[in-house]
Design an enzyme around this catalytic site. Structure first.
Site, short mmCIF file in Angstrom:
data_model
loop_
_atom_site.label_atom_id
_atom_site.label_comp_id
_atom_site.label_asym_id
_atom_site.label_seq_id
_atom_site.Cartn_x
_atom_site.Cartn_y
_atom_site.Cartn_z
CG ASP A 50 -0.38 -0.43 2.50
OD1 ASP A 50 0.85 -0.61 2.57
OD2 ASP A 50 -1.14 -0.57 3.48
CD GLU B 197 -7.41 -5.86 8.75
OE1 GLU B 197 -6.19 -5.72 8.52
OE2 GLU B 197 -8.08 -4.99 9.35
CD GLU C 41 -6.09 1.94 6.72
OE1 GLU C 41 -4.97 1.94 7.26
OE2 GLU C 41 -7.11 1.46 7.28
#
EC number: 3.2.1.-
Length: 632
Positions: A392, A501, A526
């Site tokens: 990421d 998740e 996020e």
């Protein structure tokens, strides 16, 4: 006939001296020679003469410049400094090319060098010694904080509105609620776990863990800029006092290079840039030095774990199969460039530029970056590609390096858009239900799932849309909105309105977790991070609506008597708490929510980029136009 030995035939000395006289002369001469040679070694400023007679000392690897200010109380701390990798010459050393480079590096964050005698003690490079070395002078380094502030285009906390005109506005009330949540989280931590790394709210105690190598106070460091942003002044002073009095670096454990960098280094850097308090700058640089041994590999790609006790470990660790993680070694660039700017020591910038160099040379399957790289051979270890966990923040730091450099780091820009095109070609999918998502790639086979960590990508793509090719800009803005909508759906389809998740797109099920092991929520940021970026890009009120849904869910399912806790199953309306108030909840989740309900000039994106722990680092508003790519 025998020759008679008469006095006239006695041989004389070459100087016409008889034996007693010659003995006295030689005695005087030997004393004179002894005195002269002794002076070479005992008199001050004789180091150059010593080099004529003595073999050069083997220098212990270390840094040449330390950003300690002479006389500052922190300079007297008895903390054993690290024994890091050999540094490139720092500005002010005798290397001519280094001095030439330093002269070229004009512009922002200007250094003001004293005009008097060049006297500054460098940090002792041998382990176990913090003594100063007067025979290794370097130019004192100082940072002109006021000049830095003058180049910001907006006040850090924004232009203050007249609150008396709108005392009961909905947005203000929402922002105040988020501030109250931060205050509650901090006070709970302070009451039950002050100095520990994290709070355990159910058992009302603290937790240290092993991730930080013996460093403590992770929640404190991670919270500094959020407390400052929300103007929680008393709480900020409490945190600052703890850093001054109790944040010690003489630890000896093994720590995650990535986590220490993004949480501790990032938190200290941002606290300094927001306040100008020297304690944060000095601590950040000292801790940065302790991370340098991780780069002692054949390729310069750092190991994921740094040993604070020993910097000269053997290569026994480099067994077959060992690898470094893309998101970890690829998420150092922002912080390390700022360490160089605040210390004058080029070694930090050189380390991360070398990582770029390795990545530019290596072949990439279909233009994609796999998640695992050998720090020994410099080859990919597996062909697993993910924009979520393991990959990421590598992509995030590429576009943010471009932005932080005031759009001069062309190398970062090119790498980012090339990677994004490969992701769009090979990983991007649309579900039968019309949800856009980024799948994971394993050697050509797709896993049709998306992790919570990948939900930052909506905000990242929105942030970079403006600088894409003109024909791509509208496409990327739409893609950012679609990915963010998908991540919102992962929240909306749970009983708690909090996201799992990981969530899948298969067997007729979309944007939901398919097993309990992926159904937990640990206060992650996020999704709200993308809401914040999309709000600032579009001002579409839907993002504030979605953000407020998260606030409501956090209050209902994650707030406990003594802090906030993650939950183990987002599909159960009866929460089963995990007993951990994550540091990033205070650093990221609450900060992004607060910014979502603030004006755009509060930590303006014209002035700041956020590291992957949401710590704001300043953009290079340089007045020197010709800076090359790779500079800050």
């Amino acid at each position: 006939m025998l020759m008679r030995k008469v006095p006239v035939f006695v041989p004389a000395s070459p100087w016409g001296l008889r034996l007693p006289q010659k003995f006295l002369f030689l005695l005087f001469l030997s004393g004179l020679v002894t005195l002269c040679f002794g002076a070479l070694f005992l008199l001050p400023n004789s180091s150059r003469l010593k080099r004529l007679f003595l073999a050069p000392r083997t220098q212990q690897p270390g840094l040449e410049v330390v950003a300690e200010v002479a006389g500052h109380p922190l300079a007297r701390e008895q903390e054993s400094p690290p024994n890091p990798a050999p540094a490139v010459p720092a500005p002010g050393e005798d290397d001519a090319s280094s001095q030439a480079n330093a002269r070229r590096r004009k512009g922002w964050l200007r250094r003001t060098h004293p005009t008097g005698t060049r006297e500054m003690a460098t940090a002792a490079r041998s382990s176990g010694s913090a003594a100063l070395r007067p025979q290794e002078p370097s130019i004192p380094f100082s940072f002109d904080f006021h000049a830095f502030q003058s180049r910001l285009r907006h006040p850090v906390l924004g232009t203050r509105a007249d609150e008396s005109k709108e005392p009961q506005s909905l947005v203000r009330a929402q922002r105040e609620k988020i501030k109250e949540m931060m205050q509650f989280a901090w006070q709970s931590y302070k009451r039950y776990a002050m100095g520990k790394n994290e709070l355990r709210p159910l058992t009302k105690d603290g937790y240290e863990g092993s991730m930080f190598g013996g460093l403590s106070g992770a929640t404190i460091i991670d919270s500094l800029d959020t407390l400052y942003l929300m103007e929680l002044q008393d709480e900020f002073q409490e945190a600052k006092a703890w850093v001054e009095e109790n944040f010690h670096l003489n630890v000896s454990g093994e720590a995650s290079l990535f986590e220490v960098n993004i949480r501790y280094i990032g938190g200290l850097l941002s606290a300094f840039y927001l306040t100008g308090e020297e304690v944060f700058r000095i601590k950040a640089i000292k801790l940065g030095e302790k991370l340098l041994p991780a780069f002692n590999t054949p390729t310069g790609i750092p190991k994921g774990v740094v040993n604070f006790k020993s910097s000269n470990r053997s290569w026994g660790w480099a067994m077959a199969g060992s690898s470094s993680i893309l998101a970890e070694f690829g998420s150092l660039h922002l912080e390390f460039l700022h360490l160089t700017e605040l210390s004058g020591n080029q070694v930090f910038a050189e380390k991360v530029r070398n990582i770029r160099k390795v990545l530019r040379k290596i072949d990439k399957p279909f233009g994609l970056y796999p998640n695992f790289l050998s720090p020994v051979s410099g080859n990919w270890m597996q062909h697993h590609v993910s924009v979520g966990g393991l990959g990421d923040s590598f992509y995030e730091y590429l576009i943010k390096s471009w932005l932080m450099s005031a759009k001069t780091d062309v190398e970062a820009k090119d790498m980012y858009y090339e990677a994004l095109e490969a992701i769009e070609t090979h990983l991007l999918n649309v579900s039968p239900g019309g949800l856009t998502y980024i799948a994971e790639w394993r050697g050509g086979i797709l896993d049709h799932k998306m992790g919570h960590l990948a939900c930052f990508s909506g905000g990242m793509i929105a942030l970079g849309a403006e600088d894409a090719k003109e024909e791509k800009r509208a496409r990327y803005r739409e893609l950012a909105a679609q990915i963010t909508k998908t991540c919102h759906e992962s929240y909306a389809r749970s009983d708690t309105k909090l996201g799992p998740e990981a969530f899948w797109f298969n067997s007729g099920r979309e944007a939901v977790a398919t097993q309990l092991s992926e159904s937990y929520y640990i206060l992650r940021p996020e999704v709200v991070e993308s809401y914040m970026y999309l709000w600032r890009q579009t001002h579409d009120p839907i993002y504030r609506e979605w953000g407020w849904e998260v606030v409501t869910a956090l209050e209902k399912y994650c707030r406990t008597e003594a802090g906030f806790s993650g939950i183990q199953d987002v599909y159960s309306s009866i929460p089963n708490h995990d007993n951990k108030q994550q540091t990033f909840f205070l650093a990221e989740t609450l900060k992004y929510l607060y910014l979502l309900f603030s004006e755009d000039d509060v930590l303006s994106l014209e002035d700041w980029v956020f590291n992957t722990e949401a710590h704001p680092l300043p953009v290079n508003h340089s007045d020197s136009p010709g800076r090359g790519g790779g500079q800050l």
